[in-house]
Structures are given as structure tokens and as C-alpha cells.
Design a protein around this motif. Structure first.
Motif, PDB file in Angstrom:
ATOM      1  N   LEU A 152      70.732  24.567  88.596  1.00 25.28           N
ATOM      2  CA  LEU A 152      71.628  23.732  89.411  1.00 25.28           C
ATOM      3  C   LEU A 152      70.866  22.713  90.247  1.00 25.28           C
ATOM      4  CD1 LEU A 152      74.206  26.399  90.633  1.00 25.28           C
ATOM      5  CD2 LEU A 152      74.501  24.656  88.860  1.00 25.28           C
ATOM      6  N   ARG A 153      69.546  22.639  90.082  1.00 18.85           N
ATOM      7  CA  ARG A 153      68.711  21.765  90.907  1.00 18.85           C
ATOM      8  C   ARG A 153      69.199  20.313  90.873  1.00 18.85           C
ATOM      9  NH1 ARG A 153      63.547  22.648  88.920  1.00 18.85           N
ATOM     10  NH2 ARG A 153      63.465  24.495  90.207  1.00 18.85           N
ATOM     11  N   ARG A 154      69.448  19.788  89.692  1.00 14.76           N
ATOM     12  CA  ARG A 154      69.857  18.381  89.598  1.00 14.76           C
ATOM     13  C   ARG A 154      71.239  18.147  90.207  1.00 14.76           C
ATOM     14  NH1 ARG A 154      67.091  16.659  83.928  1.00 14.76           N
ATOM     15  NH2 ARG A 154      65.002  16.723  84.793  1.00 14.76           N
ATOM     16  N   ALA A 155      72.134  19.093  90.028  1.00 11.21           N
ATOM     17  CA  ALA A 155      73.467  18.958  90.614  1.00 11.21           C
ATOM     18  C   ALA A 155      73.388  19.007  92.141  1.00 11.21           C
ATOM     19  CB  ALA A 155      74.400  20.041  90.088  1.00 11.21           C
ATOM     20  N   ILE A 156      72.590  19.914  92.667  1.00  8.57           N
ATOM     21  CA  ILE A 156      72.429  20.021  94.114  1.00  8.57           C
ATOM     22  C   ILE A 156      71.800  18.750  94.658  1.00  8.57           C
ATOM     23  CG2 ILE A 156      71.099  21.216  95.916  1.00  8.57           C
ATOM     24  CD1 ILE A 156      71.686  23.830  94.339  1.00  8.57           C
ATOM     25  N   GLU A 157      70.792  18.261  93.973  1.00 13.21           N
ATOM     26  CA  GLU A 157      70.135  17.036  94.408  1.00 13.21           C
ATOM     27  C   GLU A 157      71.094  15.846  94.389  1.00 13.21           C
ATOM     28  OE1 GLU A 157      65.651  15.876  94.266  1.00 13.21           O
ATOM     29  OE2 GLU A 157      66.470  16.267  92.289  1.00 13.21           O
ATOM     30  N   GLN A 205      89.486  15.844  89.084  1.00 15.67           N
ATOM     31  CA  GLN A 205      89.382  14.957  90.232  1.00 15.67           C
ATOM     32  C   GLN A 205      90.710  14.776  90.965  1.00 15.67           C
ATOM     33  OE1 GLN A 205      88.246  10.894  89.396  1.00 15.67           O
ATOM     34  NE2 GLN A 205      87.222  10.714  91.376  1.00 15.67           N
ATOM     35  N   SER A 206      91.804  14.680  90.234  1.00 21.81           N
ATOM     36  CA  SER A 206      93.095  14.454  90.886  1.00 21.81           C
ATOM     37  C   SER A 206      93.539  15.646  91.734  1.00 21.81           C
ATOM     38  CB  SER A 206      94.165  14.132  89.841  1.00 21.81           C
ATOM     39  OG  SER A 206      94.354  15.234  88.975  1.00 21.81           O
ATOM     40  N   ALA A 207      93.001  16.820  91.481  1.00 24.09           N
ATOM     41  CA  ALA A 207      93.350  18.014  92.263  1.00 24.09           C
ATOM     42  C   ALA A 207      92.380  18.252  93.414  1.00 24.09           C
ATOM     43  CB  ALA A 207      93.362  19.237  91.342  1.00 24.09           C
ATOM     44  N   MET A 208      91.341  17.428  93.521  1.00 22.83           N
ATOM     45  CA  MET A 208      90.299  17.641  94.511  1.00 22.83           C
ATOM     46  C   MET A 208      90.816  17.362  95.922  1.00 22.83           C
ATOM     47  SD  MET A 208      86.567  15.750  94.772  1.00 22.83           S
ATOM     48  CE  MET A 208      86.282  15.936  93.037  1.00 22.83           C
ATOM     49  N   PRO A 209      90.621  18.314  96.827  1.00 25.43           N
ATOM     50  CA  PRO A 209      91.007  18.068  98.218  1.00 25.43           C
ATOM     51  C   PRO A 209      90.105  17.006  98.854  1.00 25.43           C
ATOM     52  CG  PRO A 209      90.654  20.418  97.806  1.00 25.43           C
ATOM     53  CD  PRO A 209      90.138  19.680  96.624  1.00 25.43           C
ATOM     54  N   PRO A 210      90.612  16.243  99.793  1.00 28.09           N
ATOM     55  CA  PRO A 210      89.775  15.263 100.489  1.00 28.09           C
ATOM     56  C   PRO A 210      88.576  15.948 101.144  1.00 28.09           C
ATOM     57  CG  PRO A 210      92.082  14.930 101.022  1.00 28.09           C
ATOM     58  CD  PRO A 210      91.995  16.215 100.254  1.00 28.09           C
ATOM     59  N   GLY A 211      87.447  15.271 101.103  1.00 29.72           N
ATOM     60  CA  GLY A 211      86.235  15.808 101.720  1.00 29.72           C
ATOM     61  C   GLY A 211      85.359  16.608 100.779  1.00 29.72           C
ATOM     62  N   TRP A 212      85.834  16.862  99.587  1.00 27.43           N
ATOM     63  CA  TRP A 212      85.063  17.620  98.606  1.00 27.43           C
ATOM     64  C   TRP A 212      84.386  16.661  97.635  1.00 27.43           C
ATOM     65  CZ3 TRP A 212      84.421  22.933  97.875  1.00 27.43           C
ATOM     66  CH2 TRP A 212      85.090  23.748  98.801  1.00 27.43           C
ATOM     67  N   VAL A 213      83.327  17.143  96.984  1.00 31.48           N
ATOM     68  CA  VAL A 213      82.693  16.408  95.894  1.00 31.48           C
ATOM     69  C   VAL A 213      82.488  17.362  94.727  1.00 31.48           C
ATOM     70  CG1 VAL A 213      81.522  14.703  97.353  1.00 31.48           C
ATOM     71  CG2 VAL A 213      80.319  16.791  96.690  1.00 31.48           C
ATOM     72  N   ALA A 214      82.495  16.778  93.526  1.00 28.17           N
ATOM     73  CA  ALA A 214      82.218  17.527  92.311  1.00 28.17           C
ATOM     74  C   ALA A 214      81.068  16.824  91.593  1.00 28.17           C
ATOM     75  CB  ALA A 214      83.445  17.595  91.413  1.00 28.17           C
ATOM     76  N   VAL A 215      80.173  17.623  91.035  1.00 23.35           N
ATOM     77  CA  VAL A 215      78.993  17.097  90.366  1.00 23.35           C
ATOM     78  C   VAL A 215      78.862  17.778  89.012  1.00 23.35           C
ATOM     79  CG1 VAL A 215      76.483  16.821  90.547  1.00 23.35           C
ATOM     80  CG2 VAL A 215      77.878  16.833  92.614  1.00 23.35           C
ATOM     81  N   PRO A 216      78.638  17.003  87.934  1.00 24.07           N
ATOM     82  CA  PRO A 216      78.347  17.667  86.664  1.00 24.07           C
ATOM     83  C   PRO A 216      77.017  18.410  86.786  1.00 24.07           C
ATOM     84  CG  PRO A 216      78.347  15.265  86.397  1.00 24.07           C
ATOM     85  CD  PRO A 216      78.641  15.567  87.828  1.00 24.07           C
ATOM     86  N   ARG A 217      76.883  19.470  86.042  1.00 27.33           N
ATOM     87  CA  ARG A 217      75.692  20.315  86.114  1.00 27.33           C
ATOM     88  C   ARG A 217      74.401  19.516  85.958  1.00 27.33           C
ATOM     89  NH1 ARG A 217      75.803  26.021  85.005  1.00 27.33           N
ATOM     90  NH2 ARG A 217      73.676  26.785  85.061  1.00 27.33           N
ATOM     91  N   ASP A 218      74.433  18.444  85.157  1.00 26.47           N
ATOM     92  CA  ASP A 218      73.214  17.656  84.935  1.00 26.47           C
ATOM     93  C   ASP A 218      72.935  16.655  86.055  1.00 26.47           C
ATOM     94  OD1 ASP A 218      75.073  15.627  84.466  1.00 26.47           O
ATOM     95  OD2 ASP A 218      74.534  15.377  82.361  1.00 26.47           O
ATOM     96  N   GLY A 219      73.801  16.566  87.052  1.00 26.78           N
ATOM     97  CA  GLY A 219      73.573  15.726  88.217  1.00 26.78           C
ATOM     98  C   GLY A 219      73.689  14.232  87.974  1.00 26.78           C
ATOM     99  N   THR A 220      74.365  13.826  86.922  1.00 35.13           N
ATOM    100  CA  THR A 220      74.433  12.402  86.577  1.00 35.13           C
ATOM    101  C   THR A 220      75.530  11.634  87.301  1.00 35.13           C
ATOM    102  OG1 THR A 220      75.797  12.949  84.667  1.00 35.13           O
ATOM    103  CG2 THR A 220      73.414  12.732  84.300  1.00 35.13           C
ATOM    104  N   ALA A 221      76.335  12.299  88.095  1.00 37.46           N
ATOM    105  CA  ALA A 221      77.407  11.622  88.825  1.00 37.46           C
ATOM    106  C   ALA A 221      77.818  12.482  90.009  1.00 37.46           C
ATOM    107  CB  ALA A 221      78.612  11.391  87.919  1.00 37.46           C
ATOM    108  N   VAL A 222      78.438  11.842  90.973  1.00 34.94           N
ATOM    109  CA  VAL A 222      79.030  12.547  92.112  1.00 34.94           C
ATOM    110  C   VAL A 222      80.430  11.977  92.284  1.00 34.94           C
ATOM    111  CG1 VAL A 222      78.878  13.070  94.572  1.00 34.94           C
ATOM    112  CG2 VAL A 222      76.783  12.840  93.225  1.00 34.94           C
ATOM    113  N   LEU A 223      81.434  12.839  92.205  1.00 35.83           N
ATOM    114  CA  LEU A 223      82.826  12.412  92.319  1.00 35.83           C
ATOM    115  C   LEU A 223      83.420  12.924  93.613  1.00 35.83           C
ATOM    116  CD1 LEU A 223      82.166  13.095  89.158  1.00 35.83           C
ATOM    117  CD2 LEU A 223      84.579  12.640  88.898  1.00 35.83           C
ATOM    118  N   ASP A 224      84.209  12.079  94.269  1.00 39.05           N
ATOM    119  CA  ASP A 224      85.032  12.545  95.366  1.00 39.05           C
ATOM    120  C   ASP A 224      86.482  12.384  94.935  1.00 39.05           C
ATOM    121  OD1 ASP A 224      85.725   9.853  95.781  1.00 39.05           O
ATOM    122  OD2 ASP A 224      84.357   9.626  97.474  1.00 39.05           O
ATOM    123  N   ASP A 225      87.420  12.507  95.853  1.00 43.15           N
ATOM    124  CA  ASP A 225      88.823  12.471  95.452  1.00 43.15           C
ATOM    125  C   ASP A 225      89.307  11.065  95.089  1.00 43.15           C
ATOM    126  OD1 ASP A 225      88.548  11.873  98.217  1.00 43.15           O
ATOM    127  OD2 ASP A 225      90.681  12.224  98.517  1.00 43.15           O
TER     128      ASP A 225
END
Length: 177
Positions: free
Chosen positions: A12-17, A108-128
Motif C-alpha cells: 500500500l506504500r504507493r497508495a499511502i504516498e 466516487q458518487s457515493a463518497m462522503p465529503p472530506g474523503w479520498v480514494a486512491v487506487p492501490r497503485d497510487g496513480t490518482a487521488v479522487l475526492d467527491d
């Protein structure tokens, strides 16, 4: 520094980063010290703001985390093995990882405000509302590689010392013979 004495799950290193972004290089300082550092450059995190409870377990959050788990993901804070400053877990309280970008987009459409989602490979960071593409600078990868190489160097130096001792003893025996 925030990343001092930080150990994370290598998978999860890349996702955390990616979720931490530039904050991975931030320094934790007391609120009273910020004014004295105002002429400097860099990222600061206020120590007093880095404490607190995790996100409230309201119904929306529970549904979100259930959807993340159903898609094969989890909370990024769970990937932190050791956090010397305690700040990384705090910053990752509202961050999850998912297997890939498509899974992130699907939820993404179900994501609560203030949260982020990251693919395991860390290539993107999504918010709501959107996303940032591109992997971040691999600071945590470099630190892990440095630790691995330091261990190998210590082992090689110990082996070299042993070989020198053996060679000196052989030279002594040859001189005596």
C-alpha cells in the motif's frame, strides 16, 4: 518530519504516498512556532491539529466503508505499521484504497465529503468532486530502498571484515611457513 520513523505495508506504500501527497515531506511544529518559521519554505503541520478522534461513524460513512470493502478495498490508515509522529494515521483517517482507478470512479458518487480514494497503485487521488492524476514523488519508496540497501551494506561490510581477518591469518601462516 512527518515521515520520520514511518513504516507502511509495502503493498500500500504507493497508495499511502499518493493520499499524503506533499504532506509526506511536512514537518510537525507546535502552533506557537509557526510565526517564527513564516519566512521559510515547505509544508508544516500543526501538532495540536494532528490529534483527535477518527471520523464519526455516521450512516453515510458506514455505507461508504461497506462499499469500499465490497469492492476489495480498505482504509489506508490500516496500512500504516509504525507511525513515529502519529500524524500519518491522522491524515489518512478519511482515505481509502481500492484495487484500481475504475473501482475508485465507480464509487466516487457515493463518497462522503472530506474523503479520498486512491487506487492501490497510487496513480490518482479522487475526492467527491474530482481527481488528480499522476503518481506522486516516491519518497516512501526511496526511504524503504535506502533502509534495504543500508542493511545489505552492513552485511557486506561485516563479510569484508571477516574475509580480511581470514586473509591476515593466511598471510601470517604463509610467512611462518
Amino acid at each position: 518530519r512527518l515521515d520520520e520513523d514511518l513504516t507502511v505495508d509495502p503493498e500500500l506504500r504507493r497508495a499511502i504516498e499518493a493520499a499524503l501527497a506533499d504532506r509526506v515531506r511536512a514537518y510537525l511544529v507546535a502552533a506557537g512556532q509557526v510565526a517564527a518559521l513564516s519566512g521559510e519554505r515547505g509544508h508544516l503541520l500543526v501538532e495540536e491539529r494532528m490529534t483527535g478522534n477518527g471520523p464519526a461513524a455516521d450512516a453515510l460513512t458506514r455505507r461508504w466503508l461497506d462499499a469500499v470493502a465490497a469492492a476489495g478495498g480498505g482504509r489506508l490508515a490500516d496500512g500504516v505499521r509504525r507511525d513515529g509522529t502519529g500524524g500519518v494515521r491522522r491524515l489518512l483517517e478519511r482515505a481509502v484504497w481500492l484495487p484500481d482507478l475504475d473501482d475508485c470512479l465507480a464509487l466516487q458518487s457515493a463518497m462522503p465529503p472530506g474523503w479520498v480514494a486512491v487506487p492501490r497503485d497510487g496513480t490518482a487521488v479522487l475526492d467527491d468532486t474530482g481527481l488528480a492524476l499522476g503518481a506522486s514523488d516516491p519518497v516512501l519508496d526511496r526511504r524503504a530502498e535506502h533502509a534495504r540497501l543500508s542493511t545489505e551494506l552492513e552485511r557486506a561490510e561485516a563479510e569484508l571484515a571477516e574475509l580480511r581477518t581470514t586473509a591476515a591469518a593466511a598471510d601470517q601462516r604463509a610467512a611462518t611457513a
